[in-house]
Design an enzyme around this catalytic site. Structure first.
Site, mmCIF file in Angstrom:
data_model
loop_
_atom_site.group_PDB
_atom_site.id
_atom_site.type_symbol
_atom_site.label_atom_id
_atom_site.label_comp_id
_atom_site.label_asym_id
_atom_site.label_seq_id
_atom_site.Cartn_x
_atom_site.Cartn_y
_atom_site.Cartn_z
ATOM 1 N N GLY A 99 43.416 79.343 -87.634
ATOM 2 C CA GLY A 99 44.876 79.556 -87.677
ATOM 3 C C GLY A 99 45.648 78.444 -86.998
ATOM 4 O O GLY A 99 45.086 77.548 -86.381
ATOM 5 N N ARG A 102 48.548 75.518 -82.749
ATOM 6 C CA ARG A 102 49.607 74.760 -82.077
ATOM 7 C C ARG A 102 50.624 74.216 -83.071
ATOM 8 O O ARG A 102 51.292 73.231 -82.821
ATOM 9 C CB ARG A 102 49.024 73.627 -81.272
ATOM 10 C CG ARG A 102 48.191 72.679 -82.108
ATOM 11 C CD ARG A 102 48.030 71.420 -81.384
ATOM 12 N NE ARG A 102 46.996 70.625 -81.999
ATOM 13 C CZ ARG A 102 46.631 69.461 -81.542
ATOM 14 N NH1 ARG A 102 47.209 68.978 -80.480
ATOM 15 N NH2 ARG A 102 45.691 68.787 -82.127
ATOM 16 N N ARG A 191 56.447 68.186 -88.878
ATOM 17 C CA ARG A 191 55.831 67.827 -90.156
ATOM 18 C C ARG A 191 56.561 68.535 -91.289
ATOM 19 O O ARG A 191 57.110 69.619 -91.097
ATOM 20 C CB ARG A 191 54.370 68.300 -90.198
ATOM 21 C CG ARG A 191 53.534 67.863 -89.052
ATOM 22 C CD ARG A 191 52.071 67.985 -89.404
ATOM 23 N NE ARG A 191 51.567 69.354 -89.293
ATOM 24 C CZ ARG A 191 50.276 69.625 -89.239
ATOM 25 N NH1 ARG A 191 49.390 68.654 -89.308
ATOM 26 N NH2 ARG A 191 49.866 70.872 -89.132
ATOM 27 N N ASP A 268 39.553 73.820 -93.060
ATOM 28 C CA ASP A 268 40.896 74.183 -92.576
ATOM 29 C C ASP A 268 41.810 72.959 -92.564
ATOM 30 O O ASP A 268 43.001 73.093 -92.288
ATOM 31 C CB ASP A 268 40.827 74.809 -91.180
ATOM 32 C CG ASP A 268 40.079 73.928 -90.189
ATOM 33 O OD1 ASP A 268 38.923 73.571 -90.478
ATOM 34 O OD2 ASP A 268 40.649 73.576 -89.144
ATOM 35 N N ASN A 269 41.250 71.788 -92.835
ATOM 36 C CA ASN A 269 42.068 70.577 -92.862
ATOM 37 C C ASN A 269 42.215 70.025 -94.273
ATOM 38 O O ASN A 269 42.522 68.853 -94.455
ATOM 39 C CB ASN A 269 41.469 69.506 -91.950
ATOM 40 C CG ASN A 269 41.598 69.881 -90.478
ATOM 41 O OD1 ASN A 269 42.418 70.715 -90.127
ATOM 42 N ND2 ASN A 269 40.794 69.267 -89.623
HETATM 43 P P1 AMP Z 1 41.905 70.575 -85.809
HETATM 44 O O1 AMP Z 1 40.481 70.171 -85.764
HETATM 45 O O2 AMP Z 1 42.830 69.737 -84.973
HETATM 46 O O3 AMP Z 1 42.406 70.687 -87.202
HETATM 47 O O4 AMP Z 1 42.024 72.022 -85.145
HETATM 48 C C1 AMP Z 1 41.144 73.065 -85.403
HETATM 49 C C2 AMP Z 1 41.728 74.354 -84.893
HETATM 50 O O5 AMP Z 1 41.988 74.275 -83.486
HETATM 51 C C3 AMP Z 1 43.043 74.765 -85.532
HETATM 52 O O6 AMP Z 1 43.048 76.163 -85.613
HETATM 53 C C4 AMP Z 1 44.055 74.279 -84.542
HETATM 54 O O7 AMP Z 1 45.252 74.996 -84.622
HETATM 55 C C5 AMP Z 1 43.347 74.539 -83.229
HETATM 56 N N1 AMP Z 1 43.812 73.669 -82.146
HETATM 57 C C6 AMP Z 1 43.616 72.330 -82.022
HETATM 58 N N2 AMP Z 1 44.181 71.870 -80.893
HETATM 59 C C7 AMP Z 1 44.764 72.934 -80.285
HETATM 60 C C8 AMP Z 1 45.515 73.119 -79.078
HETATM 61 N N3 AMP Z 1 45.779 72.115 -78.259
HETATM 62 N N4 AMP Z 1 45.951 74.359 -78.811
HETATM 63 C C9 AMP Z 1 45.687 75.381 -79.624
HETATM 64 N N5 AMP Z 1 44.980 75.297 -80.748
HETATM 65 C C10 AMP Z 1 44.526 74.090 -81.078
HETATM 66 MG MG MG Z 2 43.521 71.368 -88.389
#
Ligand code: AMP
Ligand code: MG
Length: 520
Positions: A99, A102, A191, A268-269
């Site tokens: 989800g 952030r 964004r 998720d990306n």
């Molecule tokens: P990402 O690999 O950056 O796409 O993030 C993977 C997951 O971790 C997603 O659900 C992001 O929303 C969550 N996430 C990444 N960084 C943070 C953060 N600093 N605080 C909360 N959730 C995070």
């Molecule tokens: Mg992500």
């Protein structure tokens, strides 16, 4: 500043009935309400031209109201911000619920008959923040802001970035995950995209057997973003899948063309619209190397290396296919799309490479010419961007030796171009020149066509890092300088020639330049 807010995602899809901002598993809901955190001393560092697309005037971008809305201090009138619920496979492993941990969606605004979803990244905790803080640091926010816009101007499908704000708050990060945590400047990026729905938004409901919500989301996606698909059709989800596969493939071909390595192609990306999303530890190929990834978190298996991106996109499509298949339960059309991807990708890739080489027509021998080029580019470290740009300058009267002289600037160690390596290159140049002669295209036309697909300027890893280092010490001017440069990546820009250069040696092993982690 007035916005015509008309959110469809939150009005058409089920909300999490729990309105508390506590971390939890969320069921049968596409999103949870979450209000951005109020920053202590926001400052707008940069606003992109996308403001015009949203009808925001230059004067308005300098207003308090702009600063307040796009740093998270105040809400757009009528906005009910929310975080999306999704799951995903991370590095090939099922991770369950993720989800927007952030990212907070402010809502969709309509301007000039186009609908845009606005999202603040780094705006604080949501029910999906898991063990993290919901914040983002300046370095990763500069990288996201600049690269989203650079990709757009390169003609690669991407989410956009409207603005970059400092929050005035400090954020604790262990940048290389080595026990050296330090405080960094906090930032928020706004964004923009037609939608931020990812493959993982579908996976979460399929994994929980929640067909009803899955179907609502899939119907919504078709209605809003794939109107060419008949919602009454029995195979509409397979049709959606086929369309997403095509768009994803097109995006990957774009990445391969410009030498972009995403770095974290988790499901998720991956956007359901086939747009580049979530700029984290991405990087640009400097020396052409199919085995390269900038992401140190992926150092061991290099799952997301440049040369593996097409295969990973297919792997991810498999996961999306599994999720959508669970509604209709007719496998054949899904399998057909997956089988077709391989073939279509190969065709699209060779077409793209032909364009990079300035070849207008198709010859059987082109495939071996291109495959040989891929090998040659790895013989000695060769700057991909510079190589293709220099190659465009060849004329029909070039010899293999003079052609090699023209591309010489692309080699990191020109002294290595001797013996076997030199001979191999000369053979290739001879074949390539013969192919150009065979095409007999007017040379200016050929050069212009090549320069239209081979960028002169990309956001080299060290360039972003220079902007970050300057920003850390309070000088934000390089952000705009790079932004302006990358607005015309295919133009010559004589005054900016200094950025048409190989990576400097100091950047070879520097953190942020060749090594990035997921910490952001
Ligand atoms: P990402 O690999 O950056 O796409 O993030 C993977 C997951 O971790 C997603 O659900 C992001 O929303 C969550 N996430 C990444 N960084 C943070 C953060 N600093 N605080 C909360 N959730 C995070
Ligand atoms: Mg992500």
């Amino acid at each position: 500043m007035k916005f015509n807010l008309q959110d469809t995602f939150s009005t058409d899809l089920p909300a999490d009935p729990n309105k508390n901002n506590t971390r939890r598993q969320v069921f049968h809901s596409c999103y949870s309400y979450a209000i951005p955190r109020v920053p202590s001393a926001p400052v707008v560092l940069h606003v992109s031209d996308f403001a015009q697309t949203l009808g925001i005037t230059e004067q308005e971008t300098q207003s308090d109201s702009f600063k307040e809305i796009f740093s998270g201090a105040k809400l757009i009138v009528g906005s009910t911000p929310y975080a999306m619920c999704y799951a995903g496979h991370q590095f090939g492993h099922w991770a369950g619920q993720l989800g927007d941990g952030r990212a907070i969606n402010l809502g969709e605004v309509v301007y000039n008959n186009k609908r845009w979803a606005l999202q603040l990244k780094g705006a604080g905790e949501t029910p999906y923040s898991r063990t993290a803080d919901g914040l983002a640091v300046l370095r990763s926010s500069i990288r996201e802001h600049l690269c989203s816009e650079a990709m757009y101007h390169l003609g690669v499908p991407t989410t956009r970035s409207l603005s970059l704000c400092l929050t005035g708050d400090e954020v604790l990060r262990d940048m290389m995950y080595d026990g050296n945590a330090a405080y960094e400047k906090g930032a928020v990026v706004c964004r923009v995209a037609e939608s931020f729905i990812r493959f993982g938004n579908f996976q979460i409901f399929a994994s929980r057997g929640d067909k009803k919500t899955l179907q609502l989301l899939a119907d919504y996606t078709i209605r809003q973003f794939y109107p060419e698909i008949d919602l009454g059709s029995e195979s509409k989800y397979a049709a959606l899948f086929a369309a997403v596969a095509d768009r994803t493939l097109n995006m990957i071909v774009g990445w391969q063309r410009v030498g972009f390595v995403h770095g974290v192609m988790n499901t998720d990306n991956l956007s359901i619209l086939g747009q580049t999303i979530d700029y984290g530890p991405y990087g640009w190929l400097e020396g052409y190397d199919r085995g390269w990834t900038p992401n140190t978190t992926d150092r061991q298996h290099k799952r997301y290396r440049y040369g593996n991106q097409p295969a990973i996109a297919l792997w991810n499509l498999h996961q999306l296919g599994n999720a959508l298949y669970s509604i209709e339960q007719v496998a054949e059309p899904f399998e057909k799309t997956l089988r077709g991807y391989q073939q279509k990708y190969v065709e699209a890739y060779f077409d793209m490479m032909r364009q990079k080489l300035g070849l207008n027509t198709e010859e059987k021998t082109d495939i071996s010419l291109i495959e040989a080029l891929e090998l040659n580019l790895e013989l000695t470290e060769t700057d991909m961007t510079i190589f293709f740009r220099q190659l465009a300058q060849l004329t029909l009267s070039d010899t293999p030796a003079s052609a090699l002289d023209t591309v010489d600037f692309a080699f990191y160690k020109p002294a290595e171009l001797v013996g076997e390596i030199k001979a191999t290159w000369e053979v290739w140049m001879k074949q390539y020149l013969a192919r150009l002669v065979q095409e007999n295209r007017p040379v200016e036309e050929k050069t212009a066509a090549m320069n239209a697909v081979n960028p002169k300027y990309v956001l080299r890893n060290y360039m972003a890092q220079l902007a970050i280092d300057a920003a850390d010490s309070g000088d934000y001017s390089l952000i705009d300088e790079l932004y302006q440069l990358l607005k015309e990546p295919y133009a010559e820009q004589a005054e900016n020639e200094k950025w048409f250069a190989k990576r400097p040696e100091w950047a070879r092993h520097k953190v942020g330049c060749s090594m990035l982690s997921c910490s952001s």
